[in-house]
Design a protein around this motif. Structure first.
Motif, short mmCIF file in Angstrom:
data_model
loop_
_atom_site.label_atom_id
_atom_site.label_comp_id
_atom_site.label_asym_id
_atom_site.label_seq_id
_atom_site.Cartn_x
_atom_site.Cartn_y
_atom_site.Cartn_z
N UNK A 54 0.83 -1.20 0.00
CA UNK A 54 0.00 0.00 0.00
C UNK A 54 0.87 1.25 0.00
N UNK A 55 1.86 1.29 0.88
CA UNK A 55 2.68 2.48 1.03
C UNK A 55 3.63 2.68 -0.14
N UNK A 56 4.19 1.60 -0.66
CA UNK A 56 5.08 1.75 -1.82
C UNK A 56 4.28 2.12 -3.07
N UNK A 57 3.05 1.60 -3.19
CA UNK A 57 2.20 2.01 -4.31
C UNK A 57 1.84 3.49 -4.20
N UNK A 58 1.52 3.94 -3.00
CA UNK A 58 1.23 5.35 -2.79
C UNK A 58 2.42 6.21 -3.19
N UNK A 59 3.61 5.81 -2.76
CA UNK A 59 4.81 6.58 -3.07
C UNK A 59 5.07 6.64 -4.57
N UNK A 60 4.93 5.49 -5.24
CA UNK A 60 5.16 5.46 -6.69
C UNK A 60 4.09 6.27 -7.41
N UNK A 61 2.86 6.23 -6.90
CA UNK A 61 1.79 7.02 -7.52
C UNK A 61 2.04 8.50 -7.39
N UNK A 62 2.52 8.94 -6.24
CA UNK A 62 2.83 10.36 -6.09
C UNK A 62 3.99 10.78 -6.99
N UNK A 63 4.97 9.89 -7.16
CA UNK A 63 6.08 10.18 -8.07
C UNK A 63 5.55 10.36 -9.49
#
Length: 337
Positions: A54-63
């Motif tokens: 969840x958190x790594x997907x959020x980070x990649x999405x913000x990138x």
């Protein structure tokens, strides 16, 4: 400096335990500590229900969101509404436009991949928008999480899942992302016995002003998605919609074949004509470019730096396709290693 430690629901896989160290005093307006829940509670109260993915997907999405916005700001002077669906660390569905209808467009750009994805957007989610998204998602409520500048609190019930939880995070800073939000901090990761640190990749392309406006905008979407995806990647966009994001291939022609196959699976092959294509590095051979050119895409953005640059360029001249390159040493956008 406060760095609360919280256990996560689980690690990258369910059998792995994981924790998160949250920097609540980060100066980054998009830092995870700047988010809060729909009810207004600090993110620290929600984060324990989330997993590593969840958190790594959020980070990649913000990138991806920031890079797309930066490309639009650089080439058009304005940032549109953008919606992205992140699945397994890469953008699976995406759309841009002038209204909140991009939320539904992103779902429909890759409907099957939307199930379990993490939605990241610069669009405030009103009750009307939430209802439209629910109707587009049918009864299964597919999102694992949503990050938006605002989420209508009563409408959050639309995103409840039959199993698991949809983590809904709010950060008003998402509404105004752009060039200023490109990550300026060093990136680090551990390997066995060492820590690697590198400076951020802040390259943003300047596309020819002679191009058609629609092509420039589609190229901004494709470029931002590709720049935030695992290398090797081929990304295709047309008409404000992500058509394909073929990621993680070992060689370029295979990525091109996979991208075309993704478009075929969504029954959008005719949309390839006039589409914008981005490669995250150079074409080592002409075969990958040939696959795209024969589908009559409008333009291909790539880098130069292959020993076969001359042969690839000569082959490209046989087609009515723009082949726009920048030096690999300047514009390569490998990510996810």
């Amino acid at each position: 400096m406060s760095t609360p430690t919280r256990p996560l629901k689980y690690g990258e896989n369910p059998q792995q335990k994981a924790i998160v160290l949250l920097d609540t005093h980060s100066r980054d307006p998009l830092g995870i500590g700047k988010f809060h829940t729909v009810s207004g509670a600090p993110v620290v109260e929600e984060i324990g229900d989330m997993g590593w993915v969840n958190l790594t997907d959020l980070d990649r999405g913000m990138d991806a969101l920031v890079r797309i916005a930066a490309a639009f700001e650089t080439n058009t002077g304005a940032v549109p509404h953008i919606a992205l669906l992140i699945e397994h660390g890469n953008v699976a569905g995406a759309a841009y436009g002038s209204t909140d209808q991009v939320l539904v467009k992103a779902i429909n750009s890759n409907y099957r991949a939307a199930f379990g994805s993490f939605l990241v957007t610069n669009v405030p989610i009103s009750r009307i928008a939430a209802l439209a998204m629910r109707d587009a998602m049918a009864a299964l409520r597919p999102f694992s999480g949503i990050a938006a500048p605002e989420i209508d609190k009563p409408s959050s019930v639309f995103f409840k899942r039959k199993k698991g939880k949809c983590s809904m995070l709010v950060n008003p800073a998402l509404a105004n992302v752009g060039l200023a939000n490109l990550d300026s901090g060093a990136a680090s990761r551990t390997i066995r016995g060492a820590t690697l640190t590198q400076e951020p990749n802040t390259f943003v392309p300047r596309l020819p002003k002679t191009w058609d406006k629609g092509l420039i905008e589609d190229m901004c979407l494709a470029w931002g998605v590709c720049a935030a995806s695992n290398a090797n990647s081929i990304t295709i966009a047309k008409g404000g919609l992500l058509l394909a994001n073929a990621v993680g291939q070992q060689e370029r022609a295979a990525a091109c074949e996979l991208a075309i196959q993704q478009v075929r699976q969504t029954r959008r092959l005719p949309a390839l004509k006039g589409a914008a294509v981005v490669s995250d590095s150079f074409f080592a051979f002409a075969d990958g470019f040939d696959l795209l050119a024969r589908r009559k895409v409008a333009a291909v953005f790539a880098t130069s730096g292959s020993v076969h640059d001359k042969e690839v360029a000569e082959h490209a001249r046989q087609f009515d396709v723009i082949f726009h390159t920048v030096p690999d040493s300047k514009g390569r956008i490998f990510a996810g290693h």
